[in-house]
Motif scaffolding. Structure first.
Motif, short mmCIF file in Angstrom:
data_model
loop_
_atom_site.label_atom_id
_atom_site.label_comp_id
_atom_site.label_asym_id
_atom_site.label_seq_id
_atom_site.Cartn_x
_atom_site.Cartn_y
_atom_site.Cartn_z
N SER A 113 127.44 3.15 -18.90
CA SER A 113 128.68 2.74 -19.54
C SER A 113 129.23 1.52 -18.81
CB SER A 113 129.69 3.90 -19.52
OG SER A 113 130.02 4.22 -18.19
N THR A 114 130.35 1.03 -19.30
CA THR A 114 130.94 -0.16 -18.70
C THR A 114 131.57 0.13 -17.35
OG1 THR A 114 132.98 0.27 -19.91
CG2 THR A 114 131.38 -1.21 -20.94
N GLU A 115 131.90 1.40 -17.08
CA GLU A 115 132.53 1.75 -15.82
C GLU A 115 131.55 2.53 -14.94
OE1 GLU A 115 136.04 3.90 -16.45
OE2 GLU A 115 137.10 2.32 -17.53
N ALA A 116 131.63 2.24 -13.68
CA ALA A 116 130.78 2.95 -12.73
C ALA A 116 131.32 4.37 -12.53
CB ALA A 116 130.75 2.21 -11.39
N VAL A 117 130.41 5.29 -12.24
CA VAL A 117 130.81 6.65 -11.98
C VAL A 117 131.53 6.71 -10.64
CG1 VAL A 117 129.97 9.00 -11.58
CG2 VAL A 117 128.85 7.55 -13.28
N LYS A 118 132.65 7.38 -10.59
CA LYS A 118 133.43 7.49 -9.36
C LYS A 118 132.86 8.60 -8.49
CE LYS A 118 137.77 5.85 -11.38
NZ LYS A 118 139.19 6.18 -11.65
N TRP A 119 132.86 8.34 -7.19
CA TRP A 119 132.37 9.31 -6.22
C TRP A 119 133.49 9.67 -5.26
CZ3 TRP A 119 126.79 9.33 -4.23
CH2 TRP A 119 125.90 8.88 -5.22
N GLU A 120 133.39 10.86 -4.69
CA GLU A 120 134.26 11.22 -3.58
C GLU A 120 133.59 12.33 -2.79
OE1 GLU A 120 137.24 14.60 -5.46
OE2 GLU A 120 137.92 12.51 -5.42
N TRP A 121 133.90 12.38 -1.50
CA TRP A 121 133.36 13.44 -0.67
C TRP A 121 134.12 14.73 -0.94
CZ3 TRP A 121 128.87 12.47 1.09
CH2 TRP A 121 128.52 11.22 1.57
N GLY A 122 133.39 15.83 -0.98
CA GLY A 122 134.00 17.13 -1.23
C GLY A 122 133.00 18.23 -0.94
N GLY A 123 133.20 19.39 -1.53
CA GLY A 123 132.30 20.49 -1.30
C GLY A 123 132.29 20.90 0.16
N CYS A 124 131.21 21.50 0.59
CA CYS A 124 131.08 21.94 1.98
C CYS A 124 129.84 21.30 2.57
CB CYS A 124 131.01 23.46 2.09
SG CYS A 124 130.95 24.06 3.81
N GLY A 125 130.02 20.16 3.21
CA GLY A 125 128.90 19.51 3.87
C GLY A 125 128.56 20.19 5.18
N ASP A 126 127.31 20.08 5.59
CA ASP A 126 126.85 20.70 6.83
C ASP A 126 127.32 19.88 8.04
OD1 ASP A 126 125.55 22.80 5.59
OD2 ASP A 126 123.65 21.72 5.42
N ASP A 127 127.99 20.53 8.97
CA ASP A 127 128.47 19.87 10.18
C ASP A 127 127.35 19.81 11.21
OD1 ASP A 127 129.93 18.76 12.20
OD2 ASP A 127 131.35 20.41 12.42
N VAL A 128 126.39 18.92 10.96
CA VAL A 128 125.21 18.85 11.81
C VAL A 128 125.55 18.36 13.21
CG1 VAL A 128 124.54 16.48 11.22
CG2 VAL A 128 122.78 18.15 11.80
N GLU A 129 126.63 17.62 13.36
CA GLU A 129 127.01 17.14 14.69
C GLU A 129 127.35 18.30 15.62
OE1 GLU A 129 126.66 14.17 15.82
OE2 GLU A 129 125.99 13.39 13.87
N PHE A 130 127.99 19.34 15.08
CA PHE A 130 128.32 20.51 15.89
C PHE A 130 127.03 21.22 16.29
CE2 PHE A 130 129.42 24.91 16.68
CZ PHE A 130 130.57 24.82 17.44
N GLY A 131 126.12 21.43 15.34
CA GLY A 131 124.84 22.07 15.65
C GLY A 131 124.03 21.26 16.65
N TYR A 132 124.06 19.95 16.49
CA TYR A 132 123.35 19.06 17.41
C TYR A 132 123.89 19.23 18.83
CZ TYR A 132 122.05 14.62 19.65
OH TYR A 132 121.59 13.68 20.52
N GLU A 133 125.19 19.22 18.99
CA GLU A 133 125.80 19.30 20.32
C GLU A 133 125.53 20.65 20.99
OE1 GLU A 133 127.07 17.04 22.19
OE2 GLU A 133 126.79 15.50 20.63
N LYS A 134 125.59 21.75 20.21
CA LYS A 134 125.33 23.06 20.80
C LYS A 134 123.87 23.21 21.18
CE LYS A 134 129.50 24.36 20.79
NZ LYS A 134 130.21 24.42 22.09
N SER A 135 122.97 22.67 20.37
CA SER A 135 121.55 22.70 20.72
C SER A 135 121.31 21.90 21.99
CB SER A 135 120.72 22.13 19.56
OG SER A 135 119.35 22.06 19.92
N LYS A 136 121.94 20.76 22.09
CA LYS A 136 121.79 19.92 23.28
C LYS A 136 122.35 20.62 24.51
CE LYS A 136 122.86 15.22 24.90
NZ LYS A 136 121.46 14.76 24.99
N GLN A 137 123.50 21.26 24.34
CA GLN A 137 124.14 21.95 25.46
C GLN A 137 123.27 23.07 25.99
OE1 GLN A 137 128.07 23.34 24.54
NE2 GLN A 137 128.41 24.27 26.54
N PHE A 138 122.64 23.82 25.10
CA PHE A 138 121.84 24.96 25.54
C PHE A 138 120.42 24.54 25.94
CE2 PHE A 138 119.43 28.84 25.43
CZ PHE A 138 120.30 29.76 25.99
N MET A 139 119.74 23.78 25.10
CA MET A 139 118.35 23.45 25.37
C MET A 139 118.19 22.52 26.57
SD MET A 139 116.53 25.14 23.24
CE MET A 139 114.96 24.33 23.57
#
Length: 353
Positions: free
Chosen positions: A149-175
Motif C-alpha cells: 500500500s501507499t503507507e508503510a506498516v507501523k512497528w512497535e516493540w511489545g509482547g514479551c521479549g527474552d531478556d538475554v542480557e540477564f541470562g548472559y550475565e548470570k551464566s558469566k557470573q557462574f561459569m
C-alpha cells in the motif's frame, strides 16, 4: 552416603572446574529432585562469585542446573555419531575435561550456552523474581517494513521479549566464577574464551518475532519482540565452531593466546579454541578418557563420521538383527483414549568390532 549417579557426575562435572567438583558430587541428592538449597549449603566447594550467587540467589542455581542438563543433552545429540559421543561415564569424562582439546572446548561452550538459555527462558516464563521480559524503552524502534500500500506498516516493540542480557550475565557470573581473567594460565584463558563463545552463540543470534494487528485481517500495526534461537540451532552453530576450532598456544607474557601455524588469523570471540590434539578415541584408555568404539552402532554405507570405516577405526564391523516391540496400529477412541497394539520390529544393525 549414597554414591553419586552417572547423571549427577555428567551434569555437575562441567558446571565447575574439575579440580573442585568431586566434593559437590557427594553433596547432591537425587538427580530427579536436585534441590538447589542442598547444593548451596555445601558452599565450601564453591568460591567467589559462585558462592555469592548461591547464597544470595539460590533460585538461580536451579536454572543453572537445568541449563547444564540442556547442554549435556545437546552434546549427546551433536556427538552421537562420533568416536567420542559425549559420554558422561564417571571413570572417563573427567579425564577428557582435564585436557585442552576440541571436545573440552565444546563441552564448556555448550554448557555456558545452556545456562544462558535456561536462565533467560526462566525470566520470560516469570519463574524468577529478579527478571522478566526484555526492557524495550531504551531500544531503537525497529526498521519499518515496506508495504504494497501507499503507507508503510507501523512497528512497535511489545509482547514479551527474552531478556538475554540477564541470562548472559548470570551464566558469566557462574561459569567464569572460579576463573580469573588475566591469570598466567593457558587453561584459564581457554576456558574463559570457550565459555564466552557459548554465550555469544545465544546472545548474538536473537531473532525478531512479530504479530499483526488490524481490522479484517489487515496488518496496519506490527508488535514485535526478540526471542532466543532454538537450542538445537545453538548446538548446530557450536558444532560448526568445533569443526573449525583454532589451535593456539600461550604467548610469552602468559596472558595472550597465539594461533599455531602460519597465515592463520587470530580466533574471534565466537570461535572455539584448543591447545592439544585430541586422542583418536578408538580404544579404551582411562588416561585420555576414551571408552573406545567397540559395540557402537554404525552406518555401513555412510562416508561421514557415522560410517563404519571411521567410527570403527578400520577394525571392521558385524551385522546383527535386533527384534524389539513398539506400539503400532494406534486408534483414538472418543473420549479420550488412545489404544495401540504391540508389533515386533526387526532391525538390522552394524556394530563395531
Amino acid at each position: 552416603m549414597t554414591p553419586p549417579t552417572r547423571t549427577q557426575l555428567g551434569v555437575f562435572f562441567i558446571l565447575l572446574c574439575p579440580v573442585n567438583i568431586i566434593g559437590l558430587w557427594w553433596a547432591v541428592g537425587s538427580p530427579l529432585v536436585m534441590d538447589p538449597n542442598s547444593i548451596c549449603r555445601k558452599t565450601k566447594w564453591l568460591a567467589g562469585k559462585q558462592a555469592e550467587l548461591c547464597q544470595s540467589q539460590p533460585e538461580i542455581i536451579n536454572e543453572v542446573i537445568k541449563g547444564a542438563k540442556l547442554g549435556v543433552r545437546e552434546c549427546h545429540y551433536q556427538f552421537r555419531f562420533r568416536r567420542w559421543n559425549c559420554t558422561s561415564h564417571n571413570k572417563y569424562f573427567g579425564k577428557v575435561l582435564q585436557q585442552d582439546i576440541r571436545e573440552t572446548a565444546f563441552v564448556y561452550a555448550i554448557t555456558a550456552a545452556g545456562v544462558t538459555h535456561a536462565v533467560t527462558q526462566a525470566c520470560s516464563m516469570g519463574n524468577l523474581l529478579q527478571c522478566g521480559c526484555e526492557a524495550t524503552r531504551s531500544r531503537a524502534a525497529p526498521r519499518p517494513a515496506t508495504s504494497t500500500s501507499t503507507e508503510a506498516v507501523k512497528w512497535e516493540w511489545g509482547g514479551c521479549g527474552d531478556d538475554v542480557e540477564f541470562g548472559y550475565e548470570k551464566s558469566k557470573q557462574f561459569m567464569d566464577g572460579r576463573r580469573k581473567k588475566g591469570k598466567s594460565d593457558i587453561r584459564t584463558l581457554l576456558d574463559l574464551h570457550n565459555n564466552e563463545a557459548g554465550r555469544l552463540a545465544v546472545r548474538n543470534y536473537m531473532r525478531t518475532e512479530c504479530k499483526c494487528h488490524g481490522l479484517s485481517g489487515s496488518c496496519t500495526l506490527r508488535t514485535c519482540w526478540r526471542k532466543m534461537p532454538h537450542f538445537r540451532e545453538v548446538g548446530n552453530r557450536l558444532l560448526e565452531s568445533f569443526n573449525g576450532a583454532s589451535k593456539v598456544m600461550g604467548g610469552n607474557d602468559g596472558k595472550t593466546l597465539i594461533p599455531v601455524g602460519w597465515n592463520i588469523k587470530p580466533p574471534d570471540k565466537q570461535d572455539l579454541i584448543y591447545s592439544a590434539e585430541s586422542p583418536d578415541f578408538c580404544l579404551p584408555n582411562r588416561k585420555t578418557g576414551s571408552v573406545g568404539t567397540r559395540g557402537r552402532a554404525c552406518n555401513s554405507t555412510a562416508p561421514d563420521t557415522s560410517g563404519c570405516d571411521l567410527l570403527c577405526c578400520d577394525r571392521g564391523y558385524r551385522d546383527e538383527t535386533v527384534v524389539y516391540q513398539e506400539n503400532c496400529l494406534c486408534r483414538f477412541h472418543w473420549c479420550c483414549m488412545v489404544q495401540c497394539k504391540e508389533c515386533s520390529v526387526r532391525k538390522q544393525l552394524s556394530l563395531c568390532l
